[in-house]
Design a protein around this motif. Structure first.
Motif, mmCIF file in Angstrom:
data_model
loop_
_atom_site.group_PDB
_atom_site.id
_atom_site.type_symbol
_atom_site.label_atom_id
_atom_site.label_comp_id
_atom_site.label_asym_id
_atom_site.label_seq_id
_atom_site.Cartn_x
_atom_site.Cartn_y
_atom_site.Cartn_z
ATOM 1 N N LEU A 144 0.826 -1.207 0.000
ATOM 2 C CA LEU A 144 0.000 0.000 0.000
ATOM 3 C C LEU A 144 0.860 1.257 0.000
ATOM 4 C CD1 LEU A 144 -2.794 -1.044 2.515
ATOM 5 C CD2 LEU A 144 -3.124 -0.512 0.106
ATOM 6 N N ARG A 145 1.958 1.240 0.753
ATOM 7 C CA ARG A 145 2.769 2.446 0.864
ATOM 8 C C ARG A 145 3.591 2.719 -0.389
ATOM 9 N NH1 ARG A 145 4.763 2.666 7.195
ATOM 10 N NH2 ARG A 145 2.681 3.189 8.015
ATOM 11 N N ALA A 146 3.526 1.856 -1.344
ATOM 12 C CA ALA A 146 4.128 2.171 -2.635
ATOM 13 C C ALA A 146 3.337 3.263 -3.351
ATOM 14 C CB ALA A 146 4.207 0.922 -3.510
ATOM 15 N N ARG A 147 2.076 3.496 -2.946
ATOM 16 C CA ARG A 147 1.257 4.533 -3.584
ATOM 17 C C ARG A 147 0.510 5.405 -2.575
ATOM 18 N NH1 ARG A 147 -2.422 2.260 -8.242
ATOM 19 N NH2 ARG A 147 -2.527 4.499 -8.632
ATOM 20 N N PHE A 148 0.136 4.831 -1.406
ATOM 21 C CA PHE A 148 -0.705 5.547 -0.444
ATOM 22 C C PHE A 148 -0.057 5.518 0.933
ATOM 23 C CE2 PHE A 148 -3.496 3.460 -3.554
ATOM 24 C CZ PHE A 148 -4.114 4.561 -4.125
ATOM 25 N N TRP A 149 -0.365 6.562 1.707
ATOM 26 C CA TRP A 149 0.015 6.600 3.121
ATOM 27 C C TRP A 149 -1.271 6.770 3.926
ATOM 28 C CZ3 TRP A 149 4.994 6.266 5.255
ATOM 29 C CH2 TRP A 149 5.041 6.374 6.650
ATOM 30 N N ILE A 150 -1.675 5.686 4.577
ATOM 31 C CA ILE A 150 -2.911 5.686 5.360
ATOM 32 C C ILE A 150 -2.575 6.087 6.794
ATOM 33 C CG2 ILE A 150 -4.867 4.281 6.132
ATOM 34 C CD1 ILE A 150 -4.361 2.468 3.741
ATOM 35 N N LEU A 151 -3.313 7.042 7.321
ATOM 36 C CA LEU A 151 -3.116 7.435 8.711
ATOM 37 C C LEU A 151 -3.409 6.251 9.630
ATOM 38 C CD1 LEU A 151 -4.731 10.993 8.815
ATOM 39 C CD2 LEU A 151 -2.329 10.377 8.509
ATOM 40 N N PHE A 152 -2.498 6.025 10.590
ATOM 41 C CA PHE A 152 -2.600 4.859 11.476
ATOM 42 C C PHE A 152 -2.713 3.580 10.642
ATOM 43 C CE2 PHE A 152 -4.904 8.455 13.383
ATOM 44 C CZ PHE A 152 -4.057 8.742 14.445
ATOM 45 N N GLY A 153 -1.847 3.484 9.627
ATOM 46 C CA GLY A 153 -1.968 2.413 8.641
ATOM 47 C C GLY A 153 -1.863 1.019 9.214
ATOM 48 N N ARG A 154 -0.897 0.792 10.096
ATOM 49 C CA ARG A 154 -0.722 -0.553 10.645
ATOM 50 C C ARG A 154 -1.957 -0.990 11.419
ATOM 51 N NH1 ARG A 154 3.931 -2.941 10.837
ATOM 52 N NH2 ARG A 154 4.983 -0.930 10.635
ATOM 53 N N LYS A 155 -2.504 -0.092 12.209
ATOM 54 C CA LYS A 155 -3.697 -0.418 12.982
ATOM 55 C C LYS A 155 -4.881 -0.695 12.065
ATOM 56 C CE LYS A 155 -6.743 1.506 16.534
ATOM 57 N NZ LYS A 155 -6.994 2.693 17.413
ATOM 58 N N VAL A 156 -5.044 0.112 11.016
ATOM 59 C CA VAL A 156 -6.173 -0.069 10.099
ATOM 60 C C VAL A 156 -6.034 -1.377 9.321
ATOM 61 C CG1 VAL A 156 -7.351 0.908 8.102
ATOM 62 C CG2 VAL A 156 -6.541 2.402 9.924
ATOM 63 N N VAL A 157 -4.831 -1.669 8.823
ATOM 64 C CA VAL A 157 -4.629 -2.896 8.042
ATOM 65 C C VAL A 157 -4.794 -4.129 8.918
ATOM 66 C CG1 VAL A 157 -2.909 -4.200 6.744
ATOM 67 C CG2 VAL A 157 -3.177 -1.755 6.338
ATOM 68 N N LYS A 158 -4.259 -4.091 10.122
ATOM 69 C CA LYS A 158 -4.401 -5.238 11.014
ATOM 70 C C LYS A 158 -5.859 -5.484 11.368
ATOM 71 C CE LYS A 158 -1.234 -5.747 14.046
ATOM 72 N NZ LYS A 158 -0.356 -5.586 15.235
ATOM 73 N N SER A 159 -6.606 -4.413 11.598
ATOM 74 C CA SER A 159 -8.037 -4.573 11.878
ATOM 75 C C SER A 159 -8.781 -5.137 10.675
ATOM 76 C CB SER A 159 -8.627 -3.228 12.296
ATOM 77 O OG SER A 159 -10.017 -3.321 12.459
ATOM 78 N N PHE A 160 -8.372 -4.719 9.487
ATOM 79 C CA PHE A 160 -9.030 -5.221 8.281
ATOM 80 C C PHE A 160 -8.754 -6.709 8.088
ATOM 81 C CE2 PHE A 160 -8.931 -6.204 3.755
ATOM 82 C CZ PHE A 160 -10.168 -5.741 3.340
ATOM 83 N N ILE A 161 -7.506 -7.132 8.294
ATOM 84 C CA ILE A 161 -7.161 -8.549 8.115
ATOM 85 C C ILE A 161 -7.838 -9.411 9.174
ATOM 86 C CG2 ILE A 161 -5.231 -10.187 8.189
ATOM 87 C CD1 ILE A 161 -3.517 -8.116 6.844
ATOM 88 N N ASN A 162 -7.963 -8.877 10.386
ATOM 89 C CA ASN A 162 -8.642 -9.644 11.433
ATOM 90 C C ASN A 162 -10.107 -9.878 11.128
ATOM 91 O OD1 ASN A 162 -6.278 -9.788 12.920
ATOM 92 N ND2 ASN A 162 -6.738 -7.974 14.138
ATOM 93 N N ASN A 163 -10.707 -9.020 10.303
ATOM 94 C CA ASN A 163 -12.108 -9.171 9.926
ATOM 95 C C ASN A 163 -12.291 -9.820 8.561
ATOM 96 O OD1 ASN A 163 -13.009 -7.922 12.309
ATOM 97 N ND2 ASN A 163 -12.728 -5.884 11.419
ATOM 98 N N CYS A 164 -11.204 -10.259 7.939
ATOM 99 C CA CYS A 164 -11.289 -10.906 6.624
ATOM 100 C C CYS A 164 -11.636 -12.380 6.821
ATOM 101 C CB CYS A 164 -9.958 -10.756 5.884
ATOM 102 S SG CYS A 164 -9.906 -11.610 4.290
#
Length: 731
Positions: free
Chosen positions: A459-479
């Motif tokens: 993702l960081r090759a194109r985007f910088w998400i605020l609190f990215g690690r927390k958001v991505v980890k939460s997303f994977i936990n709900n996948c």
């Protein structure tokens, strides 16, 4: 005895005996004072009263002189007379820093009762729980016990509470110590405690010169007497620009409300209603409060407040316009389409149709640009005006800037890095927007459900998400696909350990577990070398965890009996044996039983002796290796040690037996208890303590130098053994 023990059960008796003995020994010099010592002392407190100040001074000096003869020094003197206190300054007063001209006489605790020396009156203080604490039986008993009344001076008051405590104790609901007292009983307590009615009255008024507010306490006692006391006040001068009287009235009402809330908060009282008098002029009337407060509330005069006329009020009409659209087209599209690809296509064709542009089919710029407009409006405005971001902005540390198409990107110091521009300055994305989740889902699916670190890197090759690690980890936990692939079965609840695992104070190997592992390939013979298989028979003590290893040439019953015989010869004959339900173990148990029966049938004197030497054999359930966890763990340690020592090398039978012996020595030297970092603590317990009576640490022998063995044609066996000796193995 020259030292008096403080706090012992006999301490009060010893103290009283010493005082009485001092008074009796010197009664001839101080007859009256000796009687006072026996009559007016309570442990170490002396309390007495006299008719005149001269008598008090004389008795005080005589009392101090008498007790000094016995080694007692009376201190902390006090009196209800300032003249007496001034004379007693030659002794140690209860309040040494007391100023007799300015300070009030102190309130001292005498025999557990508060004595107001100024009024010469005994007082009692009843502690009430805070308003935010519920009344329980434990708290209620603590309140009653806090009142010490040995003479029964407040017996009628305490009797009411004792009766209430009895009702709480005998309540049909069986109230526990920490249970809330029922509402009916709680009301009885508050009615008893709040025997006085105290109301807070706040008065406000305003004029063209100024406005102010004043607060009073009106207290009604049980005898219906009324007392009014001043609390606090606030005044303000009317602003220079001038305000209307109704607006000043509103301001002073707010000021009165602030005073009321402050008093209620500090004194922890409830808010009461106020009454608005006509006014107050004189200072003495201001301090004492309006005279109508001494009357019954039914006799108060009420004044209605009328609505101000329209012409007396300057009406200012404000038209507010909200520029942000809650139902933005981007938000509606993100909610409607769950696929980022489909969302890009719809928005691209919509933009092309509306603006007749050449937007690419899969371009995030239209979406991301409008998304940042919605979330980072203040930051975008500051960047477009070349202004500095506010200190409270979350984007200030990223040093953002706007690119040529208006997208907000991350700044930095890597402008000269030979990397892609998008990776050097990624686009900023908010964490809570649904479009951000769509972008994360698209990258997650395209990269075959990767984990947090890999997905965040992509993702960081194109985007910088605020609190990215927390958001991505939460997303994977709900996948759900990730949940299904990474789900682990819940471990079953294990049964209780058998009694033979827990029986103490027995010789090692009394209760033994047996298992096999292998096969291990060895080379045998001279010129015509061939390969044969060997197995390792493992014997472990179920209580001391000691280990004994034997090499078996096969899995037959005869081969196992040979290994078992060697084990019995070196260790001892076990009473109980546990093993897997293998065919060799079952046949061996049957063979041992049959041999024992034949032996006892041929000799008449053996049945009694052999009855005490029979072996009780327990087999695990078929297809249940988890029943033998006690030896399966040892098997794992043995395999790890052998893999570290000889690896995949093809060794001889002699080398294998040597390696097996050293592995057994290594396992028997392992610690069974915690290894402390304190050098003064005892050494950890090992299986060798039960086998040999001491630690006997594992120290491998250096059979020969490696260089000498490399020169020796027949040194393969020695080199392989030396490899084990020079290797550290963790078990």
């Amino acid at each position: 005895m020259t030292v008096h023990v403080f706090g012992a059960i006999s301490s009060p008796t010893s103290c009283i005996f010493a005082l009485n003995r001092t008074a009796d020994d010197h009664r001839s010099q101080f007859p009256d004072v000796a009687d006072s010592v026996r009559r007016n002392f309570y442990v170490d407190n002396y309390l007495d009263s006299f008719d005149s100040e001269d008598e008090v001074i004389q008795r005080s000096r005589q009392m101090k002189s008498l007790l000094q003869l016995g080694g007692f020094n009376l201190t902390k003197w006090t009196s209800s007379s300032r003249t007496v206190i001034a004379v007693l300054r030659e002794f140690v007063l209860a309040s040494p820093a007391l100023d007799l001209d300015l300070d009030k006489l102190p309130v001292e605790r005498t025999l557990g009762v508060m004595w107001d020396s100024k009024r010469d009156m005994l007082t009692f203080k009843i502690r009430k729980p805070p308003n935010n604490v519920t009344l329980t039986k434990r708290a209620f008993l603590s309140i009653i016990s806090s009142v010490y009344d040995p003479l029964g001076l407040v017996a009628p008051v305490i009797f009411t509470m004792k009766s209430l405590l009895q009702d709480i104790w005998t309540n049909e609901e069986r109230i526990g110590w920490d249970d809330v007292v029922p509402e009916i009983l709680s009301q009885r307590f508050h009615c008893w405690y709040d025997h006085t009615q105290q109301h807070l009255h706040v008065f406000t008024d305003a004029s063209s010169k100024g406005h102010g507010a004043v607060a009073y306490f009106r207290t009604v006692f049980e005898d219906q007497s009324v007392n009014v006391s001043f609390v606090m006040s606030k005044t303000h001068v009317t602003p220079v620009q001038g305000l209307t009287i109704p607006r000043l009235e509103l301001q002073v009402v707010v000021e009165g409300l602030n005073i009321t809330l402050t008093i209620c908060r500090e004194l922890e009282i409830d808010l009461r209603q106020g009454y608005r008098p006509k006014g107050c002029d004189e200072l003495i009337y201001f301090h004492r409060g309006p005279s109508f407060l001494n009357l019954d509330p039914a006799e108060y005069t009420w004044e209605e407040i009328t609505e101000p006329e329209e012409r007396d009020v300057n009406v200012i009409r404000v038209l507010a316009v909200k520029t942000e659209d809650e139902n933005h087209v981007i938000d509606r599209c993100v909610v409607r389409f769950s696929s980022l690809l489909r969302l890009q296509q719809v928005l691209a064709w919509s933009k092309r149709f509306a603006n007749n542009t050449r937007a690419k089919l899969r371009d995030e710029k239209p979406m991301v640009g409008e998304l940042t407009e919605l979330v980072f409006a203040e930051e975008l405005y500051a960047l477009r005006k070349n202004l500095e971001l506010q200190l409270r902005s979350k984007l200030r540390t990223f040093r953002p800037f706007l690119d040529e198409v208006g997208l907000m990107r991350i700044g930095g110091r890597i402008l000269q890095a030979p990397i892609d521009y998008a990776a050097m300055h990624p686009i900023l994305l908010p964490a809570s927007q649904l479009l951000t989740k769509r972008i994360i889902w698209d990258h997650h699916v395209r990269h075959m459900n990767v984990k947090t670190e890999r997905l965040l890197t992509d993702l960081r090759a194109r985007f910088w998400i605020l609190f990215g690690r927390k958001v991505v980890k939460s997303f994977i936990n709900n996948c759900w696909p990730c949940k299904r692939t990474s789900a682990k079965p819940s471990p079953p609840l294990m049964a209780s350990l058998p009694v033979h695992r827990l029986t103490p104070h027995l010789t090692a190997c009394t209760y033994t577990g047996i298992d096999y592992f292998g096969p291990l390939t060895v080379r045998v013979g001279g010129r015509g070398r061939r390969h044969e298989k060997r197995w390792v028979s493992l014997f472990t003590c179920l209580t001391t965890r000691a280990v004994h290893l034997e090499v078996a040439n096969g899995l037959s019953m005869e081969k196992f009996l040979l290994c078992f015989s060697r084990f019995v010869s070196l260790r001892r004959k076990p009473k109980v044996v546990y093993s897997d339900n293998g065919t060799n173990f079952v046949a061996a148990e049957q063979e041992l039983r049959q041999a024992l029966e034949e032996l006892t049938s041929k000799h008449d004197e053996l049945p009694t002796v052999m009855a005490c030497q029979q072996i009780e054999w327990h087999f695990s359930a078929p297809h249940g290796p988890h029943f033998g966890g006690v030896w399966e763990r040892i098997v794992q340690s043995c395999k790890q040690a052998m893999k570290t020592s000889i690896g995949n090398c093809l060794v001889t039978d002699q080398v294998l037996r040597t390696v097996i012996a050293e592995v057994a020595a290594l396992l028997n030297a392992r610690p069974l208890t915690h290894l402390s970092v304190d050098p003064e603590d005892p050494d950890p317990l090992t299986p060798n303590h039960f086998l040999y009576g001491g630690a006997r640490p594992y120290l491998p022998l250096q059979l020969a130098d490696v260089e000498d063995m490399n020169d020796n044609r027949n040194s393969n066996s020695g080199g392989e053994v030396t490899k084990l000796s020079a290797t550290y193995i963790q078990v």
